[in-house]
Motif scaffolding. Sequence first.
Motif, short mmCIF file in Angstrom:
data_model
loop_
_atom_site.label_atom_id
_atom_site.label_comp_id
_atom_site.label_asym_id
_atom_site.label_seq_id
_atom_site.Cartn_x
_atom_site.Cartn_y
_atom_site.Cartn_z
N ARG A 183 0.81 -1.23 0.00
CA ARG A 183 0.00 0.00 0.00
C ARG A 183 0.85 1.28 0.00
N PHE A 184 2.13 1.17 0.35
CA PHE A 184 2.98 2.36 0.37
C PHE A 184 3.43 2.80 -1.02
N LEU A 185 3.63 1.86 -1.95
CA LEU A 185 4.05 2.25 -3.29
C LEU A 185 3.39 1.41 -4.38
N LYS A 186 3.46 0.11 -4.29
CA LYS A 186 2.98 -0.74 -5.39
C LYS A 186 1.51 -0.48 -5.72
N ASP A 187 0.67 -0.36 -4.74
CA ASP A 187 -0.75 -0.12 -5.00
C ASP A 187 -0.97 1.17 -5.79
N HIS A 188 -0.18 2.20 -5.49
CA HIS A 188 -0.28 3.47 -6.21
C HIS A 188 0.21 3.32 -7.64
N LEU A 189 1.31 2.58 -7.81
CA LEU A 189 1.83 2.34 -9.16
C LEU A 189 0.81 1.57 -9.99
N ASP A 190 0.18 0.56 -9.39
CA ASP A 190 -0.83 -0.25 -10.09
C ASP A 190 -2.00 0.60 -10.58
N CYS A 191 -2.33 1.66 -9.86
CA CYS A 191 -3.46 2.52 -10.25
C CYS A 191 -3.14 3.35 -11.50
N ASP A 192 -1.89 3.72 -11.69
CA ASP A 192 -1.53 4.64 -12.77
C ASP A 192 -0.79 3.99 -13.94
N PHE A 193 0.03 3.01 -13.67
CA PHE A 193 0.90 2.47 -14.72
C PHE A 193 0.29 1.23 -15.37
N ASP A 194 0.65 1.01 -16.64
CA ASP A 194 0.13 -0.11 -17.41
C ASP A 194 0.71 -1.45 -16.96
N LYS A 195 1.95 -1.44 -16.55
CA LYS A 195 2.63 -2.68 -16.17
C LYS A 195 3.53 -2.40 -14.96
N VAL A 196 3.37 -3.20 -13.91
CA VAL A 196 4.21 -3.05 -12.71
C VAL A 196 4.74 -4.42 -12.33
N GLU A 197 6.06 -4.51 -12.22
CA GLU A 197 6.70 -5.74 -11.77
C GLU A 197 7.52 -5.45 -10.52
N THR A 198 7.62 -6.46 -9.66
CA THR A 198 8.36 -6.33 -8.41
C THR A 198 9.37 -7.46 -8.31
N GLU A 199 10.54 -7.14 -7.79
CA GLU A 199 11.53 -8.17 -7.48
C GLU A 199 12.28 -7.78 -6.22
N ILE A 200 12.92 -8.75 -5.62
CA ILE A 200 13.67 -8.54 -4.37
C ILE A 200 15.16 -8.58 -4.66
N CYS A 201 15.90 -7.70 -4.02
CA CYS A 201 17.36 -7.70 -4.09
C CYS A 201 17.87 -7.93 -2.67
N VAL A 202 18.38 -9.13 -2.40
CA VAL A 202 18.85 -9.45 -1.05
C VAL A 202 20.27 -8.99 -0.80
N LEU A 203 21.02 -8.67 -1.86
CA LEU A 203 22.40 -8.24 -1.68
C LEU A 203 22.47 -6.73 -1.46
N ASN A 204 21.83 -6.31 -0.42
CA ASN A 204 21.81 -4.92 0.02
C ASN A 204 21.46 -4.94 1.51
N VAL A 205 21.89 -3.93 2.24
CA VAL A 205 21.56 -3.83 3.66
C VAL A 205 20.79 -2.52 3.86
N PRO A 206 19.49 -2.61 4.16
CA PRO A 206 18.65 -3.81 4.21
C PRO A 206 18.31 -4.28 2.80
N PRO A 207 17.80 -5.52 2.66
CA PRO A 207 17.37 -5.97 1.34
C PRO A 207 16.30 -5.03 0.77
N LEU A 208 16.23 -5.00 -0.57
CA LEU A 208 15.33 -4.05 -1.24
C LEU A 208 14.24 -4.75 -2.03
N LYS A 209 13.11 -4.07 -2.14
CA LYS A 209 12.06 -4.43 -3.08
C LYS A 209 12.20 -3.43 -4.23
#
Length: 178
Positions: A146-172
């Motif tokens: 609800r902090f970002l992805k839900d907003h992106l889904d409302c406006d953008f045609d295509k939204v993909e998400t992936e995780i990057c664990v090689l970061n401190v802290p890990p990232l979405k």
Amino acid sequence: MLRDKHVASFTPTSGFAIEKICRKINFNKRNVIVEYGPGTGVFTRYLLAHSTPDSILILIERNEDFAHIMQETFQDPRLFIFHESAENVEQLLLYCNEQQADYIVSGIPFSFLPRPLRELIVRNSYRCLKEGGMFLGYQTFFQIDRFLKDHLDCDFDKVETEICVLNVPPLKIFEAVK
């Protein structure tokens, strides 16, 4: 981070995460790239090193100390640095004589922002991107949609998400295509 609630992390983004996100950018052509929340410039350095000589990089940094550091650190004619807020992206593009951006790279902590501001930033980002342009956002991996992805889904045609664990802290990582 303790003095400014808009600072997302104690540590800069890892080189691995930067490369993973920037693989989505076509550096073989002139680009207009907007970076929200460049902090001390770890992404900026990478973007400048890989961009063509005629590309433009527009940095929007809300934290005054970081904006000052960026102005002192980088002396590149392709670079525009603003001590501003991301919701003003359209006006800042026009100030730089650009109508639209090819990419927006965002590290701002959307979870720290009130909902109306999150919606406004995403909506304005969508409007200022070229057709086929990308919003490339990264947040700490534990943030809920609800902090970002839900907003992106409302406006953008295509939204993909992936995780990057090689970061401190890990990232979405979010890739939203117009």
